[in-house]
Design a protein around this motif. Structure first.
Motif, short mmCIF file in Angstrom:
data_model
loop_
_atom_site.label_atom_id
_atom_site.label_comp_id
_atom_site.label_asym_id
_atom_site.label_seq_id
_atom_site.Cartn_x
_atom_site.Cartn_y
_atom_site.Cartn_z
N ILE A 187 0.86 -1.18 0.00
CA ILE A 187 0.00 0.00 0.00
C ILE A 187 0.90 1.23 0.00
N HIS A 188 0.81 2.03 -1.06
CA HIS A 188 1.62 3.23 -1.18
C HIS A 188 0.96 4.39 -0.44
N HIS A 189 1.79 5.31 0.03
CA HIS A 189 1.26 6.54 0.61
C HIS A 189 2.21 7.69 0.27
N PRO A 190 1.73 8.91 0.27
CA PRO A 190 2.52 10.04 -0.23
C PRO A 190 3.43 10.71 0.80
N LYS A 191 3.41 10.23 2.04
CA LYS A 191 4.19 10.89 3.09
C LYS A 191 5.58 10.28 3.19
N GLY A 192 6.30 10.67 4.23
CA GLY A 192 7.65 10.16 4.44
C GLY A 192 7.70 8.99 5.40
N HIS A 193 8.70 9.02 6.30
CA HIS A 193 8.92 7.92 7.22
C HIS A 193 7.99 8.08 8.42
N THR A 194 6.77 7.58 8.27
CA THR A 194 5.74 7.80 9.28
C THR A 194 4.69 6.71 9.20
N ILE A 195 3.84 6.63 10.22
CA ILE A 195 2.67 5.76 10.15
C ILE A 195 1.68 6.42 9.21
N PRO A 196 1.27 5.74 8.12
CA PRO A 196 0.41 6.41 7.14
C PRO A 196 -1.07 6.36 7.49
N ARG A 197 -1.78 7.35 7.03
CA ARG A 197 -3.24 7.27 7.00
C ARG A 197 -3.63 6.56 5.71
N PHE A 198 -4.85 6.09 5.64
CA PHE A 198 -5.33 5.38 4.45
C PHE A 198 -6.12 6.32 3.54
N ASP A 199 -5.83 6.24 2.24
CA ASP A 199 -6.77 6.83 1.30
C ASP A 199 -7.82 5.77 1.00
N GLU A 200 -8.76 6.08 0.13
CA GLU A 200 -9.89 5.17 -0.11
C GLU A 200 -9.41 3.82 -0.64
N ASP A 201 -8.51 3.83 -1.62
CA ASP A 201 -8.03 2.58 -2.19
C ASP A 201 -7.18 1.81 -1.18
N GLY A 202 -6.36 2.52 -0.42
CA GLY A 202 -5.53 1.87 0.57
C GLY A 202 -6.36 1.20 1.65
N LEU A 203 -7.44 1.83 2.06
CA LEU A 203 -8.31 1.26 3.08
C LEU A 203 -8.98 -0.01 2.56
N LYS A 204 -9.44 0.02 1.31
CA LYS A 204 -10.04 -1.17 0.73
C LYS A 204 -9.05 -2.33 0.69
N SER A 205 -7.81 -2.02 0.29
CA SER A 205 -6.78 -3.06 0.23
C SER A 205 -6.48 -3.62 1.62
N MET A 206 -6.40 -2.74 2.60
CA MET A 206 -6.10 -3.17 3.96
C MET A 206 -7.20 -4.06 4.52
N LEU A 207 -8.45 -3.66 4.34
CA LEU A 207 -9.56 -4.45 4.86
C LEU A 207 -9.65 -5.81 4.16
N SER A 208 -9.40 -5.82 2.86
CA SER A 208 -9.41 -7.07 2.11
C SER A 208 -8.30 -8.00 2.59
N PHE A 209 -7.12 -7.44 2.81
CA PHE A 209 -5.98 -8.21 3.32
C PHE A 209 -6.31 -8.82 4.67
N LEU A 210 -6.83 -8.02 5.58
CA LEU A 210 -7.12 -8.51 6.93
C LEU A 210 -8.20 -9.58 6.92
N GLU A 211 -9.21 -9.40 6.07
CA GLU A 211 -10.27 -10.41 5.99
C GLU A 211 -9.72 -11.73 5.47
N ARG A 212 -8.86 -11.64 4.46
CA ARG A 212 -8.25 -12.87 3.91
C ARG A 212 -7.38 -13.55 4.96
N MET A 213 -6.63 -12.77 5.71
CA MET A 213 -5.77 -13.35 6.73
C MET A 213 -6.59 -13.96 7.87
N GLN A 214 -7.68 -13.30 8.24
CA GLN A 214 -8.55 -13.86 9.27
C GLN A 214 -9.11 -15.21 8.84
N ASN A 215 -9.52 -15.29 7.59
CA ASN A 215 -10.07 -16.55 7.08
C ASN A 215 -9.01 -17.64 7.03
#
Length: 237
Positions: A201-229
């Motif tokens: 998941i790409h983000h436009p900031k530097g060396h930091t904990i990123p916030r999610f944009d809309e696409d990043g959030l979708k990717s993150m939630l999909s990843f977590l759901e797959r890992m939970q399963n």
């Protein structure tokens, strides 16, 4: 029907490794303030302080309150390490005390450690007393440059038992905007080659904990759901 008709998934449990000369409490504050509840509600996060008190000035001094900690010490070239074995033993003790864990979440120095630990575990170098790691979330990570550590950590693409690896890093270096680049970006790209089919998941900031944009959030939630399963499926076997 309430919750009776729902398929309630077990939260993924992560040991969280903070950055250099910060603390578990600082990483917790960063995640809680930047990540939405839709992500956090899927995670059971355990924050610990690193092995050693800070031996020098912290970059977050004046932003976050002390105390600050570091996982191990290193030379300028990041090729020689001090107290590295003690660090690995300490992480294993944390996993034994607070676990079991599905995986690791790491930022900066904690991300460098987290990304190497599955390989070190597979080679019998570290984490011998705990179950195999299933999931990694790496934020601002890089490879170890010490040859002996690297040979054990990255000798073949790591699949983390369920082939799961999520990495965040800044994409801003591609356009070289001053102040928006992660100084570990090039090393993070090299690190990706050590994992089988990582999700990035790409983000436009530097060396930091990123916030999610809309696409990043979708990717993150999909990843977590797959890992939970996948993790739930493994536990039922």
């Amino acid at each position: 029907m309430g919750s009776e008709g729902k398929n309630i998934q077990k939260k993924l449990r992560f040991l969280c490794l903070h950055g250099f000369r910060t603390s578990g409490e600082i990483l917790k504050k960063q995640l809680v303030t930047k990540w939405p509840e839709s992500v956090l509600e899927r995670l059971d996060l355990v924050f610990v302080d690193a092995s050693f008190p800070c031996r020098g000035k912290s970059e977050v001094e004046g932003i976050f309150d002390p105390p600050y900690y570091e996982w191990f010490q290193f030379n300028k070239e990041f090729t020689e390490y001090e107290n590295f074995d003690e660090c690995l033993a300490y992480i294993e003790d944390c996993m034994l005390k607070h676990g079991p864990f599905d995986g690791l979440l790491g930022f900066s120095q904690g991300a460098i450690l987290s990304a190497a630990l599955p390989g070190l575990q597979a080679k019998g170098v570290a984490l011998k007393k705990v179950p195999k790691l299933n999931v990694l979330i790496i934020i601002g990570g890089a490879k170890f440059r010490n040859q002996s550590v690297a040979e054990n950590a990255y000798s073949s693409p790591t699949q983390c038992h369920v082939s799961s690896f999520l990495s965040f890093y800044s994409a801003s270096i591609l356009v070289a905007k001053a102040g928006e680049t992660d100084f570990l970006k090039q090393y993070g790209v090299e690190l990706l080659e050590s994992f089988a089919e990582p999700l990035v998941i790409h983000h436009p900031k530097g060396h930091t904990i990123p916030r999610f944009d809309e696409d990043g959030l979708k990717s993150m939630l999909s990843f977590l759901e797959r890992m939970q399963n996948e993790v739930s499926g493994m536990e039922k076997q």
